[in-house]
Design a protein around this motif. Structure first.
Motif, PDB file in Angstrom:
ATOM      1  N   SER A 270       0.842  -1.190   0.000  1.00  0.00           N
ATOM      2  CA  SER A 270       0.000   0.000   0.000  1.00  0.00           C
ATOM      3  C   SER A 270       0.881   1.245   0.000  1.00  0.00           C
ATOM      4  N   GLU A 271       0.285   2.363  -0.422  1.00  0.00           N
ATOM      5  CA  GLU A 271       1.031   3.615  -0.528  1.00  0.00           C
ATOM      6  C   GLU A 271       1.688   3.983   0.807  1.00  0.00           C
ATOM      7  N   PHE A 272       2.800   4.683   0.731  1.00  0.00           N
ATOM      8  CA  PHE A 272       3.573   5.145   1.893  1.00  0.00           C
ATOM      9  C   PHE A 272       4.273   4.016   2.650  1.00  0.00           C
ATOM     10  N   SER A 273       4.260   2.788   2.098  1.00  0.00           N
ATOM     11  CA  SER A 273       4.983   1.718   2.779  1.00  0.00           C
ATOM     12  C   SER A 273       6.481   1.906   2.570  1.00  0.00           C
TER      13      SER A 273
END
Lengths: 451, 426
Positions: B407-410
């Protein structure tokens, strides 16, 4: 303070018990506790909206007593006057978002998207919705929630709001332009790049409550086709009515002040007719961007547009209020049925019965506009990882917007739905890591989106 | 044209669904489990209360009627391939033009006659779930036997309902029969952190029972005796070919099929867990009891069963995924249990968190062969592209960011992997 701490501890322990088995918990499976909470919330709203004196609001200049009086000191600290029912509402609303937001962050601490998104919601609620308007008011300026835009903020174009803004010097003028830019420039651009989630699950106050306090109830959103049908049958008419209402109020405003401002009544007429003609033309064009609209949908938009166009021209040429609408009546009606009952009492009171996004899903005209943009003019989509779906149904069950995510995922189809608020929980609960929220550039190959 | 499908799992359903998209032939599905098609891997979520039974139905319940697919709740007594008939246990007879065997698999037995004891079950079918739900509140101490995915699912289920249990595993590490050692250690460590009483290198030798035939305790090969009034045996599955015993359909471990998934009798096909596919490609097992394999085979047969000149079945690039509590696992391509012995392998493990990436390549040709990840998601299309197009390991390492599906920002770890590879080369 200690009671707040104790309460939040209790909420946390509730969550731990709740984490396994939302369908076994009376609070979250529409059991007796859930119904009691729904009744409590609904009556709470009714009392606060219509009978604030029951809570101790001072009538006709009398001092507050009871429950409302508890908040007097806090209100005086922020804006110098004793608490009003709306101050109490805003304060409690913000407090609940903060507490439940912290709980949400703890629950999803391993997912950076959830943590950052929730921090954003907390920030916008605390600063934009609560503190900044209080500061504005204490400086004797018009108080405005800078992130609340038309049409969710349906009174932005009301005559009293326009007059207030235009009579408050440069600051008021700034607010006027900010509000216009937000609706017509900033929002479409952000929605193109990120989807409607930039607003609905990162910024919006209603979304803020739904994502935090509403999280334990998200699985109660009905994900049947019938529910989806009703969603479209209700949300687009609400959007239509809000547009009509705004048109009628602006019409009466300009009728009373035909040439007081640099936009005159005749400018206004031309703008409205051009806008309507533009929508009709877009629907007629119906290529590429609008491919997804059915023929029936296309022709209903066009015929409705033509009828409105003719009606507006007729009413104006007979010098009557636009479409013969009684602007004051419509405004009263909308404020009561949609503003108070739908978005407030049903929107929040029904969390434990119909899930956390009842208002956002069935009623919010802002969500409707952003949804149309997201469906046709946005890069945002949820992508499916190859053929890895095991059809388990976690995504569909935990979608707060009642989207049957699984029906797309098991076919390997990307999910592009107008109602998706991009909360990212489907991707989080998926046991095989099949879903991902994406807004990178699109590469289309043989009609399918590729990377 | 009448097509009869025996089995209402993902394989049989995939046949019916794909076939219905191609033709209006009569389709009948025979099942003895349930008239509702449910997602088998999701049964645990019903027990956990995360979903209700109606939530794990992949298709709306009116799908079958709407698409004119008949579902018959009965067990198969006999198959008469000469008369092209299936005899059901309710006495009725179904005549078919084409028959698809999609009977799936059955849990393996320990060979200790354990299924004659009360309180011993597997966790496979809807009936198993109902039985477990019924027994759950009376369990004092349970045993989970078998270090596989179902075992972990059961551990999660027991933990959530506060049932005390011992987890008996034959291998040295959890999953060391299907994971490379480092990954198996990582998962083992992760499970131990859950405060599970997990005992490795144990074989169950026998059970004790009371006068009612209820299990009371079990013994391991090192002489332990543990009081246990409930036992779940989940040491894997084997093809379910019982109903083919008195037929002339060729079987070995499973139903033997050719490159078009046809049995020795041309009008009879087989798909899914019950199949033994001897033409299996390099590094693949001939019996693959996986959801994804069943779905792929089912789709293939649905598309080809009515063709005069069917195409060959392609297995595609191997992939699988699983979840141990919250720890996700994905594998693409060929990752053997001891990759270092024959191939090159780049392995990275997060210093604190439960995350790892392994890329396997051929040391002679430098070709990328496969990868497996824990706690990280990779994009299937990208990994398959690398393998089919025979990318070199160095090319893969440079393109690694395109495979990330987290998922984004991982947090991202591609550079670490590149560094490990570079250090290895020097």
């Amino acid at each position: 303070m200690t009671s707040i701490l104790k309460w939040s501890q209790w909420m946390l322990s509730l969550e731990v018990k709740n984490e396994k088995g939302v369908w076994f918990n009376s609070l979250s499976n529409r059991g007796i506790v859930g119904w009691l909470l729904a009744l409590f919330l609904s009556f709470g709203y009714i009392t606060l909206y219509f009978f604030p004196q029951w809570l101790g609001l001072g009538q006709k200049g009398m001092p507050n007593t009871g429950f409302i009086a508890w908040f007097d000191q806090i209100s005086i600290f922020f804006n110098g006057s004793v608490a009003s029912q709306w101050f109490v509402y805003g304060f409690l609303y913000t407090l609940i978002i903060l507490l439940m937001g912290i709980k949400f962050i703890i629950k999803y601490k391993n997912n950076n998207y959830q943590v950052i998104r929730t921090l954003s919601l907390l920030f916008f609620q605390l600063c934009f919705a609560f503190i900044i308007p209080e500061i504005m008011a204490s400086l004797n300026q018009p108080a405005m929630d800078l992130k609340n835009m038309w049409p969710l903020n349906y009174y932005f174009f009301f005559d009293w709001n326009i007059k207030k803004l235009l009579s408050s010097g440069y600051f008021g003028l700034f607010l006027m332009f900010w509000g216009l830019a937000l609706t017509f420039i900033i929002s479409p651009v952000l929605t193109y790049f990120y989807g409607k989630r930039w607003y609905c699950s990162w910024v919006c106050g209603c979304g803020g409550l739904a994502e935090t306090a509403g999280d334990p109830f998200r699985h109660l959103s009905d994900n049947s086709e019938t529910a989806w049908k009703w969603e479209r049958r209700i949300i687009y008419p609400v959007l239509f009515i809000v547009c009509l209402m705004t048109l009628a109020i602006l019409d009466s405003f300009f009728r009373k002040n035909p040439a007081t401002y640099w936009i005159t009544f005749s400018h206004f007429k031309i703008i409205i007719l051009l806008l309507l003609a533009g929508i009709i033309a877009l629907a007629l064009w119906n290529k590429g961007w609008l491919k997804g609209i059915s023929t029936f949908g296309k022709w209903s938009i066009i015929s409705l547009g033509v009828v409105l166009f003719m009606g507006i021209i007729f009413s104006w040429s007979y010098n009557k209020p636009v479409l013969w609408i009684n602007a004051l009546k419509l405004r009263e009606w909308y404020g009561f049925y949609v503003g108070a009952i739908f978005s407030g009492i049903i929107g929040v009171g029904f969390y434990p019965l119909m899930g956390s996004r009842v208002w956002c899903r069935f009623g919010c005209p802002m969500a409707a506009i952003l949804g149309i943009q997201q469906r046709f003019f946005s890069r945002f989509r949820i992508t499916v990882n190859g053929g890895q779906c095991i059809s388990c149904g976690n995504c569909s069950t935990y979608c707060e917007m009642g989207i049957d995510v699984r029906s797309y995922a098991q076919k390997g189809e990307n999910i592009v739905r107008s109602s998706c608020v991009g909360c990212g929980i489907c991707a989080e609960v998926c046991p095989r890591g099949v879903l991902k929220l994406e807004n990178g550039p699109l590469f289309v190959e043989d009609g399918k989106i590729k990377f | 044209m009448h097509i009869v499908i025996i089995g209402f799992g993902i394989s049989g359903v995939s046949v019916a669904k794909t076939l219905r998209e191609q033709s209006n032939a009569d389709i009948t599905i025979v099942t003895s489990e349930s008239k509702s098609f449910f997602s088998r891997p999701a049964l645990m979520y019903v027990y956990l209360g995360k979903m209700r039974f109606q939530d794990i139905l992949p298709m709306p319940s009116d799908y079958w009627e709407k698409n004119n697919i008949k579902v018959v709740l009965a067990a198969v007594e006999a198959i008469d391939s000469d008369k092209q008939q299936v005899v059901l246990d309710d006495g009725s007879i179904l005549s078919y033009d084409k028959l698809v065997i999609a009977t799936g698999s059955v849990p393996r037995s320990l060979g200790l006659n354990e299924h004659n004891l009360g309180g011993v079950q597997g966790f496979y079918s809807l009936q198993d779930l109902l039985l477990l739900q019924k027994s759950a509140k009376n369990i004092r101490h349970a045993a989970i036997i078998g270090g596989g995915l179902i075992g972990v699912e059961l551990a999660e289920m027991f933990l959530s309902t506060g049932i005390s249990f011992t987890f008996w595993v034959r291998e040295k590490w959890f999953g060391s029969n299907f994971l490379p050692e480092e990954e198996a250690q990582l998962v083992t460590h992760y499970l131990k952190n859950k405060k599970i009483d997990i005992r490795f290198e144990r074989e169950i030798t026998h059970f004790d029972a009371n006068e009612f035939g209820q299990v009371t305790s079990l013994h391991s090969q090192i002489g332990e005796r543990v009081d246990t009034d409930y036992v779940c045996v989940c040491i894997g599955v084997k093809p379910n070919i019982n109903c083919l015993e008195n037929t002339n359909i060729h079987t070995n471990h499973g139903v033997l099929v050719n490159a078009c998934l046809q049995t020795n009798i041309p009008s009879i096909y087989a798909v899914g867990d019950c199949v033994e596919y001897v033409e299996s490609s390099f590094g693949r097992k001939s019996v693959e009891t996986l959801w994804y394999t069943g779905k792929r085979m089912g789709d293939y047969v649905g598309r080809n069963i009515l063709l005069d000149h069917p195409q060959r079945y392609h297995q595609g690039i191997f992939f699988n995924s699983a979840k141990f509590f919250d720890l996700e696992y994905q594998i693409y391509g060929h990752v053997p249990v001891s990759p270092e012995e024959i191939y090159g392998s780049v392995f990275w493990k997060h210093p604190q968190k439960d995350k790892s990436i392994r890329l396997v390549y051929d040391t002679v040709s430098d070709e990328f062969l496969g990868c497996c990840v824990l706690g990280i998601r990779f994009r299937q299309e990208v990994c398959e592209k690398w393998i089919t197009e025979k990318w070199k390991i160095t090319e893969v390492l440079h393109a690694l960011p395109t495979a990330n599906f987290d998922s984004e920002f991982s947090a991202r770890f591609e550079m670490e992997l590149l560094n490990i590879y570079n250090n290895k080369i020097i």
